[in-house]
Design an enzyme around this catalytic site. Structure first.
Site: not given
Ligand code: 13P
Length: 287
Positions: A80, A132, A207-208, A229
């Site tokens: 990651d 990305e 992501h996020g 993710n």
């Molecule tokens: P979160 O912590 O918001 O779930 O994001 C994880 C992420 O995108 C790792 O690359």
């Protein structure tokens, strides 16, 4: 079964589901996620951030590989947010089957140049590559991101993918890393996602993934998102479980007494996300 990302997500894309990528930072998290994925007969992505491998040490990956190789469900081991060629080569040497090179804060040209280098190196040994474009937000997470989201430009995305030959693209469409503070409501730009998806023939990565409205996440899967993710939604309940157990049992010190509540909470989140992304029961498609 150990897979690379390209092969894992091809099946997901063909069958309209996404695979969650869970950040793991402890043996108990690994064990709980694998037990739940197997129970649900679901493919899974285990991802380790450079900060996490720095903490865990390289030998941790041998354990992750042992789980994957002995599992009946498809598993990808993914780097990651690799930030440097060192991060990427370390991951490949450790036996990851997929790497992310995140040069999204560099110039567009430099992002292309470094990503191309990683693709050449990784593809030579069958390892998939994620890059990305744009920058997602950050709610104070160590995973990075920008104060202000820079949304992914569809023209750039199309050019970037053709130039670099990556396997998956992480896009910025409104999410942020970390848990959203009270009053901050994320909103995914699904129209932008549709436009990006219409230009690409590779899976898109969100992501996020923590704290976003379920309906929007579900919709994103219908428009090209093959990997979501997830870190904060898991770590927050896992460590809250440990915190609560230790506060309520001041003299407890045996791991098999301390961890079960945290592990059970974590499994509930894994179950929820697997159902949300339509991943449950999909391992059988990989034979
Ligand atoms: P979160 O912590 O918001 O779930 O994001 C994880 C992420 O995108 C790792 O690359």
């Amino acid at each position: 079964m150990l897979y690379n990302m390209k092969d894992l997500l091809k099946v997901a894309n063909d069958n309209q589901f996404a695979v969650p990528a869970f950040n793991i930072c402890s043996f108990d998290m690994l064990k709980s996620i694998m037990e739940k994925a197997e129970y649900l007969d679901a493919p899974v992505i285990l991802e380790i951030h450079p900060d996490e491998i720095e903490y865990l040490g390289n030998h941790f990956v041998s354990v992750v590989r042992a789980y994957a190789l002995n599992s009946k469900v498809p598993v990808v081991i993914h780097l990651d947010h690799g930030g440097t060629l060192y991060d990427v080569t370390r991951a490949i040497r450790n036996g990851y089957t997929s790497v992310m090179i995140d040069a999204s804060t560099k110039s567009f040209e430099d992002n292309i140049a470094i990503t191309k280098k990683v693709v050449e190196m990784a593809h030579n040994v069958g390892v998939s590559v994620e890059a990305e474009l744009g920058t997602i937000g950050n709610n104070g997470s160590s995973e990075g991101g920008a104060d202000e989201i820079i949304y992914t430009d569809p023209d750039q995305a199309e050019y970037f993918v053709n130039e670099t030959n990556i396997d998956t693209l992480a896009v910025a469409i409104g999410t942020s890393h970390g848990l959203y503070p009270k009053g901050k409501q994320p909103k995914l730009n699904i129209e932008l996602l549709k436009e990006i998806n219409s230009r690409l023939s590779i899976p898109i990565v969100l992501h996020g993934g923590s704290g976003n409205p379920d309906e929007e996440v579900r919709e994103s899967v219908q428009h090209g998102v093959g990997k979501v993710n997830l870190s904060s939604d898991l770590k927050s309940v896992f460590f809250e479980g440990i915190r609560k157990t230790l506060i309520e049992n001041k003299n407890m010190y045996e791991p098999n007494e301390i961890y079960p509540i945290a592990n059970a909470r974590l499994k509930e989140v894994v179950d929820y996300k697997m159902n949300l992304l339509n991943t449950v029961g999909k391992a059988k498609l990989y034979n």
